[in-house]
Design an enzyme around this catalytic site. Structure first.
Site, PDB file in Angstrom:
ATOM      1  N   SER A 123       0.818  -1.209   0.000  1.00 56.87           N
ATOM      2  CA  SER A 123       0.000   0.000   0.000  1.00 56.87           C
ATOM      3  C   SER A 123       0.851   1.258   0.000  1.00 56.87           C
ATOM      4  CB  SER A 123      -0.914   0.019   1.232  1.00 56.87           C
ATOM      5  OG  SER A 123      -0.143   0.018   2.424  1.00 56.87           O
ATOM      6  N   HIS A 144      -3.340  -4.076  -5.290  1.00 60.13           N
ATOM      7  CA  HIS A 144      -3.581  -3.514  -3.960  1.00 60.13           C
ATOM      8  C   HIS A 144      -5.050  -3.623  -3.576  1.00 60.13           C
ATOM      9  CE1 HIS A 144      -3.740   0.203  -1.152  1.00 60.13           C
ATOM     10  NE2 HIS A 144      -3.568  -0.901  -0.462  1.00 60.13           N
ATOM     11  N   GLU A 156      -6.531  -1.588  -6.653  1.00 60.77           N
ATOM     12  CA  GLU A 156      -5.658  -0.756  -7.474  1.00 60.77           C
ATOM     13  C   GLU A 156      -4.673  -1.658  -8.211  1.00 60.77           C
ATOM     14  OE1 GLU A 156      -5.317   3.482  -5.124  1.00 60.77           O
ATOM     15  OE2 GLU A 156      -4.111   1.818  -4.364  1.00 60.77           O
ATOM     16  N   ASN A 194      -4.399   6.580  -1.279  1.00 63.98           N
ATOM     17  CA  ASN A 194      -3.616   7.124  -0.175  1.00 63.98           C
ATOM     18  C   ASN A 194      -3.022   8.488  -0.492  1.00 63.98           C
ATOM     19  OD1 ASN A 194      -3.995   5.263   1.880  1.00 63.98           O
ATOM     20  ND2 ASN A 194      -2.429   3.898   1.098  1.00 63.98           N
TER      21      ASN A 194
END
Length: 505
Positions: A123, A144, A156, A194
């Site tokens: 991540s 991900h 992802e 993120n």
């Protein structure tokens, strides 16, 4: 490309929460799954835990007993990496340590066949850097998942510098065949979620730092007006401040100290104190048994307006005249600059300037601003702010306007952009920069933020809904007030406005 056929053996390395969830997802999709962990007995325990999870789904009627049994029959705990030799796809979900992951993939490369795909669930680490440790980096990509993997739709698909586009396409189609909502992105710090999510936390922390309001009230505004499932402070408490702060620091460092990702001293202090949120019992909130939830700052309902004059187009708040009429309030409409006049008080949707600045620059006195809402018809709360010279009676008149619509009212201190508008503007700005830098497409960014962190709208779709010019105006107002590069507007956002195009055209 086509997805991997269900007959393809999937290897999963690491049987913690993520590895266990990924193994369950792949087995439910019909793949034989081999789960391995360096800790003796951990893989077998994970398979047993998956069995308990599936039993619970059967009890709730979400799975049949036959589906449960078939899934469990496809799951095998194995003793070591050599047992993954026949796998066509191996996904690692181990500790977030670059050297450890590199050693693992170098070993896996000597075990699996030449056509096997290698995937990392990292991540925060660079997929390019991980792949640099193997002889054939073109077959390694990021896959991900979000926690919990069986429930969260987003995956992802992350391409490193050397990733073969055909490998990324196969993983994309495979994730979709597994019932997920995959998005493509390039390996840059934070990937999509993120990175783009940082302003959600950062602007809440900035509002708190500048004493615009307390955590419970700011959370309530973002939930009940902004439509977010959770406010920033309760979400950080849920994630864990150690985790959230570490991600922010990692992204900030990876972007060479870009002030847009600057960590918060408030959150650092919580981490230093061991107040990590729910996991430790205390964070912004007290989560210990018997602790009471702090009150939300609600302004008492003001007088019901006798008459409201609507001057011009209210933009994102254009539903208010109809809502007021439906509530039995007398409304008159006339040309103007998008304002409400309530018993002699000017009430305006924030444009990013503080009420004090706008009152001084535009000659609006008395002036009360109200914050953006996702949908004024369904919002249960509206935030307002007043210029310093605006009286309590004028503030009460503005509160009475929204109370007539059945809304709770929270007063914020007079900061630029208020709460919802500045948060949405900054999220959209970060999303625009991600698109500008080729990290992901506009569609994939919006999908990632709605499916990965449950935003009510994708940031770019939200920006287009309220108007790109309004978003840019809010960003420029914030930049002028603070004089910080943190609030610089994306060049792509400006370009879209100049060209008269949209992100989703």
């Amino acid at each position: 490309m086509r997805p991997l056929p269900p007959s393809t053996i999937v290897g999963v390395v690491g049987s913690g929460a993520m590895g266990q969830g990924i193994a369950q997802v792949a087995a439910q999709a019909g793949h034989p799954v081999r789960l391995v962990d360096a800790r003796p007995g951990a893989a077998a325990s994970a398979v047993a835990a998956i069995g308990k999870t599936l039993n619970g789904l059967v009890d709730k009627g979400k799975r049949t007993a036959a589906e449960r049994d078939a899934t469990l029959n496809r799951l095998t705990a194995v003793d070591g990496l050599p047992d993954l030799a026949p796998a066509g796809l191996v996904i690692e979900a181990i500790v977030e340590d670059l050297d450890v992951k590199r050693r693992l993939f170098a070993e896996l490369e000597s075990v699996v066949g030449p056509d096997a795909i290698l995937a990392t669930n990292t991540s925060s680490l660079s997929v390019t850097a991980i792949a640099a440790g193997v002889a054939r980096p073109e077959r390694l990509a990021g896959l991900h998942f979000f926690n919990p993997a069986p429930l969260m739709a987003l995956v992802e698909i992350v391409s490193g510098l050397a990733t073969d586009p055909a490998i990324a396409a196969t993983l994309f189609d495979t994730a979709r065949a597994w019932g997920k909502s995959p998005v493509r992105c390039r390996s840059t710090p934070g990937f999509i979620v993120n990175r783009v999510a940082r302003p959600f936390y950062a602007e809440g922390l900035r509002l708190l730092q500048e004493q615009a309001g307390d955590p419970a009230s700011i959370d309530a505004i973002l939930r009940e007006a902004g439509g977010f499932r959770m406010g920033p402070f309760e979400l950080m408490d849920l994630i864990g401040h150690d985790v959230n702060f570490a991600v922010t620091r990692s992204v900030h460092a990876a972007y060479f100290g870009d002030p847009r990702f600057q960590p918060s001293l408030i959150q650092q202090e919580l981490v230093d104190a061991g107040r990590l949120g729910r996991k430790s019992g205390r964070g912004f909130y007290d989560h210990r048994p018997g602790a009471e939830r702090p009150p939300i700052a609600n302004l008492p309902a003001g007088p019901r307006p006798s008459r409201v004059v609507v001057q011009g187009d209210l933009g994102p708040a254009s539903s208010l005249p109809g809502l007021l009429r439906a509530a039995g309030v007398s409304v008159a409409e006339e040309p103007g600059g998008g304002l409400l006049i309530v018993d002699g008080v000017t009430v305006a949707l924030t444009d990013g300037r503080s009420a004090g600045q706008r009152a001084a620059e535009d000659g609006m006195k008395p002036l009360v601003l109200f914050d953006l809402a996702l949908d004024y018809a369904t919002a249960t709360r509206v935030a307002i702010a007043r210029a310093n010279a605006t009286s309590d009676d004028a503030l009460a008149s503005a509160a009475g306007l929204f109370a007539a619509l059945g809304k709770a009212v929270t007063v914020l201190d007079d900061l630029p952009g208020m709460a919802v508008l500045r948060t949405v503007a900054m999220l959209a700005n970060e999303a625009a920069d991600a698109v500008a830098q080729g990290v992901a497409s506009a569609a994939d960014v919006d999908t990632a933020m709605t499916k990965g962190v449950n935003y009510p709208l994708g940031p770019l779709a939200w920006a287009e809904r309220i108007g790109l010019t309004r978003v840019l105006g809010a960003l420029d107002a914030l930049a002028r007030t603070y004089g910080e590069d943190r609030y610089r507007a994306s060049a792509l956002l400006r370009r879209k406005i100049w060209e008269g195009t949209r992100f989703h055209d």
